[in-house]
Design a protein around this motif. Structure first.
Motif, PDB file in Angstrom:
ATOM      1  N   TRP A 262      30.561 -11.870  38.804  1.00 51.80           N
ATOM      2  CA  TRP A 262      29.935 -10.657  38.341  1.00 51.80           C
ATOM      3  C   TRP A 262      30.039  -9.372  38.986  1.00 51.80           C
ATOM      4  N   LEU A 263      29.630  -9.675  40.449  1.00 54.48           N
ATOM      5  CA  LEU A 263      29.129  -8.220  41.472  1.00 54.48           C
ATOM      6  C   LEU A 263      30.611  -7.947  41.140  1.00 54.48           C
ATOM      7  N   SER A 264      31.925  -8.991  41.574  1.00 56.77           N
ATOM      8  CA  SER A 264      32.995  -7.581  41.367  1.00 56.77           C
ATOM      9  C   SER A 264      33.275  -6.910  40.234  1.00 56.77           C
ATOM     10  N   THR A 265      33.585  -7.948  39.140  1.00 58.51           N
ATOM     11  CA  THR A 265      33.084  -7.103  37.804  1.00 58.51           C
ATOM     12  C   THR A 265      32.359  -6.427  37.030  1.00 58.51           C
ATOM     13  N   TYR A 266      31.057  -5.907  37.752  1.00 53.09           N
ATOM     14  CA  TYR A 266      29.969  -4.943  36.886  1.00 53.09           C
ATOM     15  C   TYR A 266      29.774  -4.408  38.166  1.00 53.09           C
ATOM     16  N   LEU A 267      29.937  -4.315  39.482  1.00 54.51           N
ATOM     17  CA  LEU A 267      29.473  -3.668  40.740  1.00 54.51           C
ATOM     18  C   LEU A 267      30.272  -3.074  41.555  1.00 54.51           C
ATOM     19  N   GLY A 268      32.000  -3.611  40.735  1.00 49.57           N
ATOM     20  CA  GLY A 268      32.667  -2.797  41.462  1.00 49.57           C
ATOM     21  C   GLY A 268      32.853  -3.238  42.739  1.00 49.57           C
ATOM     22  N   VAL A 269      32.052  -3.700  43.328  1.00 41.92           N
ATOM     23  CA  VAL A 269      33.056  -3.637  45.432  1.00 41.92           C
ATOM     24  C   VAL A 269      33.251  -5.102  45.449  1.00 41.92           C
ATOM     25  N   GLN A 270      33.994  -5.126  46.612  1.00 39.47           N
ATOM     26  CA  GLN A 270      34.995  -5.455  46.691  1.00 39.47           C
ATOM     27  C   GLN A 270      35.270  -6.336  48.096  1.00 39.47           C
ATOM     28  N   ASP A 271      33.826  -6.393  48.848  1.00 35.71           N
ATOM     29  CA  ASP A 271      33.124  -6.585  50.079  1.00 35.71           C
ATOM     30  C   ASP A 271      32.550  -7.994  50.391  1.00 35.71           C
ATOM     31  N   GLY A 272      32.403  -8.811  50.667  1.00 33.75           N
ATOM     32  CA  GLY A 272      31.631 -10.004  49.875  1.00 33.75           C
ATOM     33  C   GLY A 272      30.029  -9.756  50.620  1.00 33.75           C
ATOM     34  N   LEU A 273      29.707  -9.226  51.506  1.00 37.54           N
ATOM     35  CA  LEU A 273      28.735  -8.853  52.044  1.00 37.54           C
ATOM     36  C   LEU A 273      27.689  -7.504  52.042  1.00 37.54           C
ATOM     37  N   VAL A 274      28.641  -6.220  51.186  1.00 35.37           N
ATOM     38  CA  VAL A 274      28.146  -5.230  50.913  1.00 35.37           C
ATOM     39  C   VAL A 274      27.596  -5.222  49.373  1.00 35.37           C
ATOM     40  N   ALA A 275      28.601  -6.905  48.511  1.00 35.53           N
ATOM     41  CA  ALA A 275      28.229  -6.829  47.616  1.00 35.53           C
ATOM     42  C   ALA A 275      26.502  -7.521  47.303  1.00 35.53           C
ATOM     43  N   THR A 276      26.736  -8.572  48.293  1.00 37.00           N
ATOM     44  CA  THR A 276      25.391  -9.522  47.810  1.00 37.00           C
ATOM     45  C   THR A 276      24.465  -8.970  48.643  1.00 37.00           C
ATOM     46  N   ASN A 277      24.176  -7.224  49.884  1.00 36.08           N
ATOM     47  CA  ASN A 277      23.637  -6.594  49.954  1.00 36.08           C
ATOM     48  C   ASN A 277      22.761  -5.553  48.729  1.00 36.08           C
ATOM     49  N   LEU A 278      24.167  -4.539  48.020  1.00 35.15           N
ATOM     50  CA  LEU A 278      23.557  -3.925  46.745  1.00 35.15           C
ATOM     51  C   LEU A 278      22.940  -5.103  46.372  1.00 35.15           C
ATOM     52  N   ALA A 279      23.425  -6.376  45.803  1.00 37.03           N
ATOM     53  CA  ALA A 279      22.424  -6.517  44.556  1.00 37.03           C
ATOM     54  C   ALA A 279      21.248  -7.029  44.854  1.00 37.03           C
ATOM     55  N   GLY A 280      21.128  -7.344  46.169  1.00 36.24           N
ATOM     56  CA  GLY A 280      19.807  -8.336  46.452  1.00 36.24           C
ATOM     57  C   GLY A 280      18.428  -7.061  46.823  1.00 36.24           C
ATOM     58  N   ASN A 281      19.016  -5.730  46.727  1.00 32.73           N
ATOM     59  CA  ASN A 281      18.146  -4.659  47.102  1.00 32.73           C
ATOM     60  C   ASN A 281      17.915  -4.340  45.529  1.00 32.73           C
TER      61      ASN A 281
END
Length: 479
Positions: A262-281
């Motif tokens: 989901w994070l990759s598809t809808y946020l377009g992020v390809q780094d696990g930590l960056v995606a987790t940080n972005l979604a959590g915030n």
């Protein structure tokens, strides 16, 4: 101080460094509860590295739904082989690779040991690269400093050993679970906004690649499992133990792979930590930072798991040629040697983290599939759990120094899978090429190795092993 350690009856928690390495665990030292194996293996997959597995499908144009389905099927398949190794621990009271001497021989076991050692060191390399680069991208932290701190935390847990690993994993499980629940519920209810991709759908190559990554992810845990069930009391239900391990290892992996997709598809992020940080915030301020810190802790603990089992593998290999007396000193030296190896490699990796992760998982799968097929076939269908444990520590015992049956089955299965290999930029087998780059090498590796071993093992005279088994039981009973 009394507590449960996570593996058999209640007993005193050991504050000091674990004194056992590759030696047999006497019945008097067995402790813990089967049900606690679930949270232990759940936490082993509950970090952002697992989330990154969910990036593979979307990165190849696969839709979120198909990525989730493929990753789930891969995990459900691969975890079968991992979980069935769990019953060997309480039955035999031995680390996983010592038991493999029955199939490969006292010295012949060095062949699968190469693959398992590569797995333990490889996972720590991948973990270190992903985490250090992720934290550098996120907070600007120095890559080499992060790698060193991670290594120190991991080896400290590994040196103290079994009881501390179970305690740390249990604490992190209860910290991580509610935080990821908050994030997941927020995504499901629209609390995290995303943008649908312009182009995504179904393609066979991406679906198969996601499946293979999911399957290999938990198949590569196969050499670990007995190491953490060997302190369970003998006679525990196989079904309950296998199910506990299976559910723990599969549910957390499926959860985070779907989250990663989901994070990759809808946020377009390809780094696990960056995606987790972005979604959590997006859920509420600083949740992302908290999730990142918790994920770092879980990953550092998992690296300790790799170092611990890697030490057992290293000691097993060394003991095959130079008789070692199990001791705390041997444990510490083995762990330090592994740390030097994975740190040296990690600090010199320049490839992108996702590519390093996928390529490493593929190589680990190639090396481990023939071993797990031979080991499980012998345990469940040939010798049916009956072994002369004392002879596993003797080069002149009933299993011999080199057992040709296991070695032949391993190499024939490996050779059969080579045409199916697909390592981008390195090698593409003819079958993989004909399939458009789809790597299904695990299928012939499992099938051929298992069938070849079963065929050649029919010539074994198991009746001749019975006196040695009986003598071993009497001898161990005195311990």
């Amino acid at each position: 101080m009394n507590t449960e350690t996570g593996e058999g009856t209640t007993n005193a928690f050991r504050l000091g460094i674990e004194h056992r390495t590759i030696d047999y665990v006497p019945i008097s030292e067995r402790r813990g509860k089967v049900i606690n194996q679930g949270p232990f293996w759940f936490l082993g997959n509950f970090n952002f590295v697992t989330t990154a597995i969910g990036f593979i499908g979307p990165g190849m144009g696969l839709s979120f739904g198909y990525t989730a389905l493929s990753g789930t099927l891969g995990i459900l398949f691969g975890t079968i082989f991992m979980a069935f190794h769990a019953s060997q621990g309480p039955d035999l009271g031995l680390p996983q690779m010592i038991q493999s001497r029955a199939q490969f021989g006292y010295r012949g076991v060095i062949i699968p040991l190469i693959g398992t050692l590569f797995t333990f060191a490889g996972f720590n390399v991948v973990d270190t690269v992903l985490l250090s680069q992720g934290l550098h991208n996120l907070f600007g932290w120095e890559i080499s400093a992060v790698a060193l701190i991670l290594a120190v935390i991991a080896i400290t847990i590994a040196i103290y050993g079994h009881d501390w690993l179970h305690l740390v994993f249990r604490i992190l499980f209860w910290i991580s679970l509610p935080l990821y629940l908050i994030l997941t519920v927020a995504i499901a209810t629209g609390g995290v906004s995303g943008k649908p991709p312009a182009h995504s759908g179904f393609n066979w190559i991406a679906f198969a690649a996601e499946f293979a990554a999911g399957a290999s992810f938990n198949i590569t845990y196969a050499p670990y499992v007995s190491d953490y069930t060997r302190y369970l009391p003998h006679g525990k239900s196989r079904t309950g133990l296998v199910l506990s391990v299976y559910l723990g290892a599969s549910l957390s992996a499926i959860w985070l792979i779907i989250l990663g997709a989901w994070l990759s598809t809808y946020l377009g992020v390809q780094d696990g930590l960056v995606a987790t940080n972005l979604a959590g915030n997006m859920v509420f301020p600083h949740l992302g930072t908290i999730l990142v810190l918790v994920s770092i802790g879980a990953l550092a603990a998992t690296m300790g798991l790799n170092a611990y089992s890697g030490m057992l593998t290293l000691v097993t290999g060394a003991d095959a040629f130079v008789k070692l007396k199990p001791s705390k000193g041997v444990r510490v030296v083995g762990i330090l040697v592994l740390m030097v190896i994975w740190l040296a490699i990690s600090l010199n990796v320049t490839a992108k983290a996702i590519n390093a992760l996928y390529d490493s998982l593929s190589i680990m799968l190639y090396l481990l599939v023939p071993w797990t097929a031979v080991n499980l076939m012998d345990y469940f269908f040939v010798r049916r759990g009956h072994y002369a444990i004392r002879d596993l520590f003797e080069p002149n015992g009933i299993y011999g120094a080199w057992s040709w049956r296991g070695i032949v089955a391993y190499f024939v299965g490996f050779a059969a899978s080579v045409p199916f290999f697909d390592l981008a930029g390195f090698y593409e087998g003819p079958v993989a090429k004909a399939l458009g780059g789809v790597d299904i090498s695990w299928a012939p590796g499992l099938l051929v190795s298992g069938l070849v071993y079963y065929s050649v093992a029919r010539s074994l005279d198991l009746a001749r092993e019975r006196p040695a088994i009986n003598a071993s039981v009497l001898s161990l009973g005195s311990l």
